[in-house]
Design a protein around this motif. Structure first.
Motif, PDB file in Angstrom:
ATOM      1  N   GLY A 152      97.981  29.938  10.579  1.00 49.52           N
ATOM      2  CA  GLY A 152      97.733  30.400  12.462  1.00 49.52           C
ATOM      3  C   GLY A 152      98.015  29.884  13.795  1.00 49.52           C
ATOM      4  O   GLY A 152      98.367  30.193  14.370  1.00 49.52           O
ATOM      5  N   CYS A 191     101.709  29.658  14.208  1.00 51.51           N
ATOM      6  CA  CYS A 191     102.310  30.934  14.647  1.00 51.51           C
ATOM      7  C   CYS A 191     101.807  31.280  15.864  1.00 51.51           C
ATOM      8  O   CYS A 191     102.466  31.845  17.094  1.00 51.51           O
ATOM      9  CB  CYS A 191     100.936  32.367  13.887  1.00 51.51           C
ATOM     10  SG  CYS A 191     101.871  32.441  12.294  1.00 51.51           S
ATOM     11  N   SER A 211     106.072  45.684   9.772  1.00 50.25           N
ATOM     12  CA  SER A 211     106.032  46.449  11.100  1.00 50.25           C
ATOM     13  C   SER A 211     104.943  47.753  11.291  1.00 50.25           C
ATOM     14  O   SER A 211     104.974  48.084  11.424  1.00 50.25           O
ATOM     15  CB  SER A 211     106.725  46.196  11.973  1.00 50.25           C
ATOM     16  OG  SER A 211     107.654  47.444  11.643  1.00 50.25           O
ATOM     17  N   TRP A 225     100.592  50.949   8.658  1.00 52.26           N
ATOM     18  CA  TRP A 225     100.188  50.782   6.953  1.00 52.26           C
ATOM     19  C   TRP A 225      99.921  49.449   6.979  1.00 52.26           C
ATOM     20  O   TRP A 225      98.204  48.444   6.179  1.00 52.26           O
ATOM     21  CB  TRP A 225     100.310  51.999   6.330  1.00 52.26           C
ATOM     22  CG  TRP A 225     100.056  53.270   6.612  1.00 52.26           C
ATOM     23  CD1 TRP A 225     101.130  53.979   6.443  1.00 52.26           C
ATOM     24  CD2 TRP A 225      98.635  53.448   5.827  1.00 52.26           C
ATOM     25  NE1 TRP A 225     100.105  55.553   6.590  1.00 52.26           N
ATOM     26  CE2 TRP A 225      99.082  55.314   6.386  1.00 52.26           C
ATOM     27  CE3 TRP A 225      97.379  53.282   5.951  1.00 52.26           C
ATOM     28  CZ2 TRP A 225      97.715  55.732   6.299  1.00 52.26           C
ATOM     29  CZ3 TRP A 225      96.148  54.599   5.661  1.00 52.26           C
ATOM     30  CH2 TRP A 225      96.788  56.012   6.130  1.00 52.26           C
ATOM     31  N   LEU A 259      99.835  46.318   8.706  1.00 51.85           N
ATOM     32  CA  LEU A 259      99.179  46.207   9.311  1.00 51.85           C
ATOM     33  C   LEU A 259      97.653  46.519   9.825  1.00 51.85           C
ATOM     34  O   LEU A 259      97.319  45.461   9.232  1.00 51.85           O
ATOM     35  CB  LEU A 259      99.991  46.285  11.101  1.00 51.85           C
ATOM     36  CG  LEU A 259     101.560  46.214  11.551  1.00 51.85           C
ATOM     37  CD1 LEU A 259     101.768  46.446  12.678  1.00 51.85           C
ATOM     38  CD2 LEU A 259     101.451  44.171  11.481  1.00 51.85           C
ATOM     39  N   GLY A 260      97.765  47.220   8.976  1.00 55.54           N
ATOM     40  CA  GLY A 260      96.558  47.876   8.834  1.00 55.54           C
ATOM     41  C   GLY A 260      95.555  46.817   7.638  1.00 55.54           C
ATOM     42  O   GLY A 260      94.282  46.092   7.982  1.00 55.54           O
ATOM     43  N   LEU A 310      97.101  44.226   5.929  1.00 60.86           N
ATOM     44  CA  LEU A 310      96.182  42.873   6.911  1.00 60.86           C
ATOM     45  C   LEU A 310      95.572  42.596   7.740  1.00 60.86           C
ATOM     46  O   LEU A 310      94.522  41.183   7.679  1.00 60.86           O
ATOM     47  CB  LEU A 310      97.755  42.895   7.833  1.00 60.86           C
ATOM     48  CG  LEU A 310      99.385  42.131   6.461  1.00 60.86           C
ATOM     49  CD1 LEU A 310     100.302  41.760   7.097  1.00 60.86           C
ATOM     50  CD2 LEU A 310      98.955  41.550   5.132  1.00 60.86           C
ATOM     51  N   THR A 311      94.974  43.850   8.889  1.00 62.83           N
ATOM     52  CA  THR A 311      93.874  43.200   9.133  1.00 62.83           C
ATOM     53  C   THR A 311      92.671  43.264   8.330  1.00 62.83           C
ATOM     54  O   THR A 311      91.569  42.420   8.982  1.00 62.83           O
ATOM     55  CB  THR A 311      94.183  44.657  10.238  1.00 62.83           C
ATOM     56  OG1 THR A 311      95.002  44.237  11.274  1.00 62.83           O
ATOM     57  CG2 THR A 311      93.310  43.970  11.553  1.00 62.83           C
ATOM     58  N   LEU A 312      92.814  44.153   7.594  1.00 64.71           N
ATOM     59  CA  LEU A 312      91.870  44.175   7.446  1.00 64.71           C
ATOM     60  C   LEU A 312      91.145  42.512   6.068  1.00 64.71           C
ATOM     61  O   LEU A 312      89.810  42.707   5.881  1.00 64.71           O
ATOM     62  CB  LEU A 312      91.041  45.739   6.097  1.00 64.71           C
ATOM     63  CG  LEU A 312      90.869  46.668   7.024  1.00 64.71           C
ATOM     64  CD1 LEU A 312      90.930  48.117   6.289  1.00 64.71           C
ATOM     65  CD2 LEU A 312      90.234  46.780   7.610  1.00 64.71           C
ATOM     66  N   ALA A 318      92.512  40.349   6.955  1.00 67.32           N
ATOM     67  CA  ALA A 318      91.899  38.692   7.551  1.00 67.32           C
ATOM     68  C   ALA A 318      90.356  38.876   8.186  1.00 67.32           C
ATOM     69  O   ALA A 318      89.656  38.082   7.756  1.00 67.32           O
ATOM     70  CB  ALA A 318      93.242  38.816   8.857  1.00 67.32           C
ATOM     71  N   ALA A 319      89.870  40.395   8.540  1.00 66.67           N
ATOM     72  CA  ALA A 319      88.721  40.599   8.221  1.00 66.67           C
ATOM     73  C   ALA A 319      87.817  39.992   7.519  1.00 66.67           C
ATOM     74  O   ALA A 319      86.752  39.667   7.911  1.00 66.67           O
ATOM     75  CB  ALA A 319      88.649  41.572   8.959  1.00 66.67           C
TER      76      ALA A 319
END
Length: 178
Positions: free
Chosen positions: A19, A22, A136, A139, A141-142, A144-146, A148-149
């Motif tokens: 992180g 990045c 990109s 689906w 990205l979504g 990966l976001t979930l 990470a959360a």
């Protein structure tokens, strides 16, 4: 349990370091005006094959040299073109006419490009465009976001204290409280 805890901590440390890297790359991209370009055609093959990704930096027209691989913007609605500079004709201050040709093309581009700035290719990576396009996808990205959360939630979730047979402090041994 100690080995599992060490592995978990090492994984979290690795993700935190990623992180930080990045964030550093984003800051560097803004500070040095660097961006990415994806190649749909093979006009720069074999130097930059179709499906490659290139890192480019915006430079003024005064810095363009013959042999540079640069990206120039074309008329509205047309995709930018990235080819090798074969001639530079300086104009008034801060402007140049450049002639370009793709490495795989037998002839130069139809006409010169009048530019005040271009994006110079710093380096490229073959095949990276498909990976970037895949990441990109909404689906992906979504997901990966979930993920990470969930990782953040797991990292900060309260854990039960583990008793290893040793008292935490002298007061616990006596059974009293301070």
């Amino acid at each position: 349990m100690r080995i599992r805890s060490r592995i978990e901590n090492a994984l979290l440390d690795l993700l935190a370091a990623g992180g930080v890297v990045c964030i550093g790359l984003v800051i560097a991209a803004f500070a040095f005006d660097i961006s990415l370009i994806l190649f749909k055609t093979g006009s720069m093959s074999p130097t930059i094959p179709q499906g490659s990704m290139s890192v480019v930096q915006r430079i003024p027209a005064d810095e363009i040299e013959v042999g540079d691989v640069v990206t120039v913007d074309r008329e509205a609605g047309e995709l930018p073109v990235t080819h090798r500079v074969i001639e530079v004709h300086p104009q008034r201050a801060g402007e140049a006419l450049i002639e370009m040709q793709g490495d795989a093309n037998p002839t130069p581009d139809p006409g010169p490009y009048r530019v005040t700035e271009v994006r110079k290719v710093l380096w490229s990576m073959a095949g990276a465009a498909s990976v970037i396009v895949w990441f990109s996808d909404p689906w992906v990205l979504g997901g990966l976001t979930l993920a990470a959360a969930a990782l953040v939630l797991w990292a900060f979730w309260p854990r039960e204290a583990q008793y290893d047979g040793e008292p935490a402090c002298a007061d616990d041994e006596a059974g009293g409280r301070p």
